[in-house]
Design an enzyme around this catalytic site. Structure first.
Site, mmCIF file in Angstrom:
data_model
loop_
_atom_site.group_PDB
_atom_site.id
_atom_site.type_symbol
_atom_site.label_atom_id
_atom_site.label_comp_id
_atom_site.label_asym_id
_atom_site.label_seq_id
_atom_site.Cartn_x
_atom_site.Cartn_y
_atom_site.Cartn_z
ATOM 1 N N ARG A 13 53.606 14.631 -22.387
ATOM 2 C CA ARG A 13 54.290 13.715 -23.328
ATOM 3 C C ARG A 13 53.939 12.259 -23.045
ATOM 4 N NH1 ARG A 13 60.320 16.214 -24.067
ATOM 5 N NH2 ARG A 13 60.326 15.133 -26.067
ATOM 6 N N GLY A 14 53.302 11.997 -21.915
ATOM 7 C CA GLY A 14 52.898 10.626 -21.568
ATOM 8 C C GLY A 14 51.683 10.203 -22.376
ATOM 9 N N LEU A 106 44.625 12.649 -11.822
ATOM 10 C CA LEU A 106 44.409 11.314 -12.381
ATOM 11 C C LEU A 106 45.062 10.240 -11.515
ATOM 12 C CD1 LEU A 106 43.721 13.150 -14.795
ATOM 13 C CD2 LEU A 106 44.645 11.380 -16.266
ATOM 14 N N SER A 108 44.328 5.775 -10.509
ATOM 15 C CA SER A 108 44.258 4.479 -11.186
ATOM 16 C C SER A 108 43.380 3.532 -10.380
ATOM 17 C CB SER A 108 45.665 3.902 -11.286
ATOM 18 O OG SER A 108 45.569 2.546 -11.664
ATOM 19 N N SER A 109 42.850 2.523 -11.054
ATOM 20 C CA SER A 109 41.913 1.600 -10.385
ATOM 21 C C SER A 109 42.615 0.741 -9.331
ATOM 22 C CB SER A 109 41.259 0.691 -11.431
ATOM 23 O OG SER A 109 42.264 -0.041 -12.113
ATOM 24 N N CYS A 110 43.945 0.754 -9.297
ATOM 25 C CA CYS A 110 44.637 -0.086 -8.303
ATOM 26 C C CYS A 110 44.576 0.524 -6.906
ATOM 27 C CB CYS A 110 46.087 -0.317 -8.713
ATOM 28 S SG CYS A 110 47.098 1.162 -8.564
ATOM 29 N N TYR A 137 52.475 2.619 -5.370
ATOM 30 C CA TYR A 137 51.818 3.515 -6.331
ATOM 31 C C TYR A 137 50.395 3.831 -5.859
ATOM 32 C CZ TYR A 137 49.800 4.948 -10.865
ATOM 33 O OH TYR A 137 49.164 5.624 -11.884
ATOM 34 N N LYS A 141 48.672 7.482 -4.933
ATOM 35 C CA LYS A 141 47.491 7.980 -5.648
ATOM 36 C C LYS A 141 46.331 8.236 -4.681
ATOM 37 C CE LYS A 141 48.971 8.450 -9.807
ATOM 38 N NZ LYS A 141 48.980 9.782 -10.423
ATOM 39 N N ASN A 166 42.625 0.079 -16.488
ATOM 40 C CA ASN A 166 43.854 -0.053 -17.280
ATOM 41 C C ASN A 166 43.706 0.661 -18.615
ATOM 42 O OD1 ASN A 166 44.019 -2.039 -15.176
ATOM 43 N ND2 ASN A 166 45.717 -2.955 -16.330
ATOM 44 N N HIS A 180 52.655 -2.018 -19.315
ATOM 45 C CA HIS A 180 51.431 -2.710 -18.910
ATOM 46 C C HIS A 180 51.197 -3.871 -19.867
ATOM 47 C CE1 HIS A 180 50.759 1.295 -17.049
ATOM 48 N NE2 HIS A 180 50.278 0.544 -16.078
ATOM 49 N N ARG A 210 40.843 -8.133 -16.464
ATOM 50 C CA ARG A 210 41.173 -6.724 -16.544
ATOM 51 C C ARG A 210 40.188 -5.992 -17.447
ATOM 52 N NH1 ARG A 210 43.691 -8.009 -12.850
ATOM 53 N NH2 ARG A 210 45.887 -7.639 -12.301
HETATM 54 O O1 GFB Z 1 48.992 -4.473 -16.880
HETATM 55 P P1 GFB Z 1 49.768 -5.156 -15.810
HETATM 56 O O2 GFB Z 1 51.239 -5.108 -15.913
HETATM 57 O O3 GFB Z 1 49.364 -4.514 -14.414
HETATM 58 O O4 GFB Z 1 49.399 -6.711 -15.678
HETATM 59 P P2 GFB Z 1 48.094 -4.677 -13.468
HETATM 60 C C1 GFB Z 1 48.090 -7.163 -15.797
HETATM 61 C C2 GFB Z 1 48.081 -8.684 -15.843
HETATM 62 O O5 GFB Z 1 48.633 -9.064 -17.118
HETATM 63 C C3 GFB Z 1 48.904 -9.423 -14.783
HETATM 64 C C4 GFB Z 1 49.519 -10.139 -16.949
HETATM 65 O O6 GFB Z 1 48.154 -10.536 -14.356
HETATM 66 C C5 GFB Z 1 50.117 -9.879 -15.579
HETATM 67 O O7 GFB Z 1 50.683 -11.082 -15.058
HETATM 68 N N1 GFB Z 1 50.497 -10.162 -18.039
HETATM 69 C C6 GFB Z 1 50.601 -11.158 -18.948
HETATM 70 C C7 GFB Z 1 51.421 -9.236 -18.314
HETATM 71 N N2 GFB Z 1 51.623 -10.924 -19.787
HETATM 72 C C8 GFB Z 1 52.156 -9.732 -19.414
HETATM 73 C C9 GFB Z 1 53.236 -8.962 -19.930
HETATM 74 O O8 GFB Z 1 53.950 -9.340 -20.879
HETATM 75 N N3 GFB Z 1 53.477 -7.766 -19.324
HETATM 76 C C10 GFB Z 1 52.727 -7.330 -18.263
HETATM 77 N N4 GFB Z 1 53.008 -6.130 -17.726
HETATM 78 N N5 GFB Z 1 51.688 -8.047 -17.727
HETATM 79 C C11 GFB Z 1 48.809 -2.273 -12.833
HETATM 80 C C12 GFB Z 1 49.367 -1.583 -11.618
HETATM 81 O O9 GFB Z 1 48.396 -3.556 -12.409
HETATM 82 O O10 GFB Z 1 47.652 -1.625 -13.345
HETATM 83 C C13 GFB Z 1 49.624 -0.133 -11.902
HETATM 84 O O11 GFB Z 1 50.564 -2.251 -11.228
HETATM 85 C C14 GFB Z 1 48.407 0.515 -12.524
HETATM 86 O O12 GFB Z 1 49.934 0.513 -10.702
HETATM 87 C C15 GFB Z 1 47.941 -0.274 -13.714
HETATM 88 O O13 GFB Z 1 47.390 0.582 -11.586
HETATM 89 C C16 GFB Z 1 46.702 0.326 -14.309
HETATM 90 O O14 GFB Z 1 46.839 -4.381 -14.201
HETATM 91 O O15 GFB Z 1 48.167 -5.999 -12.756
#
Ligand code: GFB
Length: 310
Positions: A13-14, A106, A108-110, A137, A141, A166, A180, A210
């Site tokens: 469902r994800g 699965l 993640s790149s983190c 996290y 992983k 991402n 995200h 990203r």
């Molecule tokens: O996608 P995101 O939340 O996670 O944030 P990461 C990516 C970047 O987007 C950061 C900026 O630099 C945030 O500061 N950003 C700007 C925002 N505006 C926003 C907003 O409104 N919401 C969010 N969420 N971010 C994740 C990991 O890292 O990547 C997870 O924490 C996973 O574990 C995922 O690996 C794929 O890309 O930084």
């Protein structure tokens, strides 16, 4: 994979799990097994063992996880490490006990070190410290990858790990606290347009970079790895192109049709400065992503509007 092979999609469902189910059905796989969280609690080792012993699927796509953006990862740290550890340990161990030979895990790149050379190669794993905001996290992983690797070495299983960059797309999470960046920007730009706002608030400095992969491309990569009979290893899955957060915000504003100003909220964390994946291994196998960022954002926005209208 035989078209009537029994395939269990954990986390159907994800966003990723539903894309895998959608793409498997479209490719003619008819024998898909799914269970909702209420039907099968993947944190509970006993019920997972009983379920896999009874169903004995031929393949498992392990797409179930507790996921979220930078704020969620940094806030619910204990939940991220505990729930993801239990889900993967329960499924990998029960799969082996039930004689399930093929599984795709699965991650993640983190999982890669915060400051490793870019683009990031699979062999950079565990060569340096992790990004603090998502270390729980990432550690969980990394354990999942090591579970697959070591069950293969000791028991001869064929469990493979795919590490996407991402992801975004249909069925994404649009909650502004836990999502995200891409779905958050789509929702914020849409709501700003509807309200007639003049500004769009973007977290952080806008400088981090990203890489964004449309989730249907990720689903195709997962199915591709299973169909290629890949029996072990770690595979980065991405587009090999990244953009700054400012650039992706500008693309979202253009697609949504919001022409206000971006305001950066420096009180929010930037997270990892960059995490561009080296995708040579997938390319050498003959796979590459198809969906451009702008097309993917347009499809995601359409999905957001449909879900908002429901
Ligand atoms: O996608 P995101 O939340 O996670 O944030 P990461 C990516 C970047 O987007 C950061 C900026 O630099 C945030 O500061 N950003 C700007 C925002 N505006 C926003 C907003 O409104 N919401 C969010 N969420 N971010 C994740 C990991 O890292 O990547 C997870 O924490 C996973 O574990 C995922 O690996 C794929 O890309 O930084």
């Amino acid at each position: 994979m035989d078209k009537n092979a029994k395939i269990f999609i954990a986390g159907h469902r994800g966003m990723v799990g539903s894309a895998i189910a959608r793409r498997l059905a479209a490719a003619g796989y008819t024998n898909l097994i799914t269970r909702t969280h209420a039907e099968l609690d993947l944190i509970d080792q006993t019920v997972v063992t009983q379920f896999l012993e009874h169903e004995k699927p031929d393949y498992i796509f392990l797409a179930a996880a507790k996921v979220g953006g930078i704020h969620a990862n940094n806030t619910y740290r204990a939940e991220f490490i505990y729930q993801n550890l239990m889900i993967e340990a329960n499924i990998v161990h029960a799969a082996w006990k039930a004689g399930v030979q093929r599984l795709l895990f699965l991650g993640s790149s983190c999982i890669y070190p915060r400051d490793c050379p870019q683009p990031i190669k699979e062999e950079y794993l565990l060569t340096g410290p992790l990004e603090q905001t998502n270390e729980p996290y990432a550690i969980a992983k990394i354990v999942g990858i090591k579970l697959c690797e070591n069950y293969n070495r000791q028991y001869g299983t064929q469990y493979v790990s795919a590490m996407p960059t991402n992801l975004y797309g249909p069925n994404d999470n649009y909650d502004l606290n836990t999502s995200h960046v891409l779905p958050a920007l789509i929702r914020k730009a849409h709501e700003a347009k509807v309200r007639g706002d003049k500004e769009l608030v973007v977290w952080g400095s806008g400088k981090p970079m990203r890489e964004f992969l449309y989730v249907d491309d990720m689903a195709d990569a997962c199915i591709f790895l299973m169909e290629q009979n890949i029996s072990e290893g770690l595979f980065n899955v991405g587009t090999a192109e990244d953009v700054t957060i400012r650039e992706v915000a500008e693309t979202v504003m253009s697609v949504v049709g919001f022409d206000g100003e971006i305001v950066f909220d420096a009180s929010k964390p930037d997270g990892t400065p960059r995490k561009l994946l080296n995708v040579d291994r997938m390319r050498e196998l003959g796979w590459q992503a198809k969906t451009s960022l702008r097309d993917g954002i347009a499809k995601s926005y359409a999905d957001f509007l449909t879900k908002s209208a429901e």
